[in-house]
Design an enzyme around this catalytic site. Structure first.
Site, PDB file in Angstrom:
ATOM      1  N   LYS A 171       0.853  -1.187   0.000  1.00 23.99           N
ATOM      2  CA  LYS A 171       0.000   0.000   0.000  1.00 23.99           C
ATOM      3  C   LYS A 171       0.886   1.233   0.000  1.00 23.99           C
ATOM      4  CE  LYS A 171      -3.253   3.004   1.308  1.00 23.99           C
ATOM      5  NZ  LYS A 171      -2.343   4.174   1.215  1.00 23.99           N
ATOM      6  N   LYS A 228       5.648   2.134   8.617  1.00 26.36           N
ATOM      7  CA  LYS A 228       4.425   2.776   9.111  1.00 26.36           C
ATOM      8  C   LYS A 228       3.285   1.774   9.235  1.00 26.36           C
ATOM      9  CE  LYS A 228       3.625   6.541   6.984  1.00 26.36           C
ATOM     10  NZ  LYS A 228       3.188   7.533   5.984  1.00 26.36           N
ATOM     11  N   LYS A 263       5.228   2.626  -2.918  1.00 25.05           N
ATOM     12  CA  LYS A 263       5.200   4.023  -3.328  1.00 25.05           C
ATOM     13  C   LYS A 263       5.238   4.074  -4.843  1.00 25.05           C
ATOM     14  CE  LYS A 263       5.204   6.912  -0.822  1.00 25.05           C
ATOM     15  NZ  LYS A 263       4.138   7.728  -0.185  1.00 25.05           N
ATOM     16  N   THR A 295      -4.353  13.145   7.272  1.00 24.65           N
ATOM     17  CA  THR A 295      -2.953  13.199   7.705  1.00 24.65           C
ATOM     18  C   THR A 295      -2.727  14.362   8.675  1.00 24.65           C
ATOM     19  OG1 THR A 295      -2.247  12.219   5.605  1.00 24.65           O
ATOM     20  CG2 THR A 295      -0.563  13.303   6.932  1.00 24.65           C
ATOM     21  N   SER A 344      -7.088   5.188   4.858  1.00 27.40           N
ATOM     22  CA  SER A 344      -7.095   4.375   3.640  1.00 27.40           C
ATOM     23  C   SER A 344      -7.426   2.919   3.951  1.00 27.40           C
ATOM     24  CB  SER A 344      -5.736   4.454   2.938  1.00 27.40           C
ATOM     25  OG  SER A 344      -5.564   5.682   2.282  1.00 27.40           O
TER      26      SER A 344
END
Length: 393
Positions: free
Chosen positions: A52, A76, A88, A172, A325
């Protein structure tokens, strides 16, 4: 941070990504030219499940950046105990050069180009630097020829009308404020009376500022690449946002002035590698909240520690987006957001659990919050690897 011998194997495993894909992407410009640009997708680690990670449009994107950010996303997701590995994606393009039509085409082309990897059970995309929910909606359209109705499960951060969750918007920035409140006692920071400087006036920086002021904090400075606005009595965030959006913002300092502001908290919500060994010694804050990925270079951490500046690390303090998400992904898999229950409470519980995990580890790391977050994440990944039989227990 001294890594336990028991973690040597997982550290070695994480030195390289599982997969780095580099391709050329083509779009037709409005004037009829065909423009080629480099695009990447990095699936860094798959121990915990499908990868992800966001997709960014950036003129400075390169393979090394994509790998580094995929690695951070891996940590994370482990810290938040999510069933994801890190990933990414990026396209090397200055988004300011794109018309609306070209931007739609670019997002769709990225989806089509990486349709072999972007699937709900393999690799999941999301917004990142300079990409929006609308871009994610167009990315879904680019995937549709390959995956039909399943395309929406491979992309998070979508518009609400095509399966996105409203909690994802601004998650965020809001998450960073929530974590500051949750950890206030441990950090020795009273957010309700804090004076804060914010580097970054994009979506994340503004959302952080808005939510911080709701707690009573005073935003004394904000900056972007064009300059800084300082006001010791506090900035009106809504007015500032409107002025920036309409091009009427009057900067009263250069952009570097934000790093010298006397504040309780400096929030870094712009780009990577903002603080390094050359400028770390000149900061006048008690704490840095690292919302931008890798905003603090490795060589600056020691300087900040010696100067008594607390660092709230990126893998914890910018985790509100990936936590949201995950809920969008769950909603897709379960058949709708009404199947989840109290989404806001689930989001807060996830962040609270991560904060508690780091707080419980801090005593092993001499009060260093980054090291505590890294240690907890590595232990989680190591346990998964042992459970899968990769390492001996």
């Amino acid at each position: 941070m001294g890594i336990d011998k028991e973690l040597a194997d997982i550290c070695r495993l994480l030195k390289l990504p599982a997969e780095l894909i580099e391709r050329e992407l083509a779009i037709s410009r409005d004037d009829g030219r065909t423009d080629l640009m480099r695009a990447w997708r990095c699936r860094y680690n798959t121990l915990k499940g499908p990868t992800k990670g966001g997709v960014r449009f950036s003129a400075s994107a390169d393979a090394d950046e994509v790998k580094r950010l995929g690695f951070l996303m891996t940590l994370k997701c482990a810290l938040l105990d999510l069933p994801f590995g890190g990933a990414k994606g990026a396209v090397r393009i200055d988004p300011q050069t794109l018309t609306d039509a070209e931007r739609r085409q670019l997002a769709m082309a990225y989806g089509e180009l990486f349709s072999d990897t972007l699937r709900e059970d393999n690799d999941i995309a999301a917004p990142d630097v300079a990409t929006t929910p609308e871009d994610m909606g167009n990315l879904v359209k680019g995937l549709e020829p390959a995956h039909n109705s399943g395309s929406a499960g491979a992309v998070m951060g979508k518009p609400v009308d095509i399966g996105g969750l409203s909690i994802r918007e601004g998650a965020t920035g809001r998450g960073a404020v929530f974590l500051l409140q949750r950890l206030a006692e441990d950090l020795g920071i009273d957010l309700s009376s804090a004076r804060i400087a914010v580097q970054g006036m994009g979506t994340v920086g503004l959302e952080f500022a808005r939510n911080a002021t709701k707690t009573g904090a005073i935003i004394v400075a904000m900056s972007d690449s064009s300059g800084a606005v300082l006001n010791a009595d506090g900035l009106d965030i809504e007015q500032l946002s409107q002025q920036k959006a309409t091009g009427r913002l009057n900067y009263n300092n250069d952009c570097d002035a934000i790093l010298k502001v006397d504040a309780d908290i400096l929030c870094l919500a712009a780009t990577s590698d903002v603080i390094d060994a050359s400028n770390a010694g000149g900061l006048s804050c008690r704490m840095i909240v690292e919302i931008a990925n890798a905003a603090i270079s490795v060589n600056a951490d020691e300087v900040l520690s010696k100067n008594g500046i607390i660092v709230g690390p990126d893998i914890l303090f910018n985790s509100g987006g990936v936590a949201a998400s995950h809920l969008e992904w769950l909603a897709y898999r379960k058949g709708g957001k009404d199947k989840l229950g109290d989404i806001e409470a689930m989001w807060k519980d996830r962040l609270s659990a991560a904060a508690g995990s780091v707080s419980s580890t801090i005593h092993e790391c001499d009060g260093n919050w980054r090291n505590a977050a890294l240690l907890y994440a590595l232990r989680d990944l190591n346990a998964v690897a042992i459970g899968q039989g990769l390492f001996e227990n």
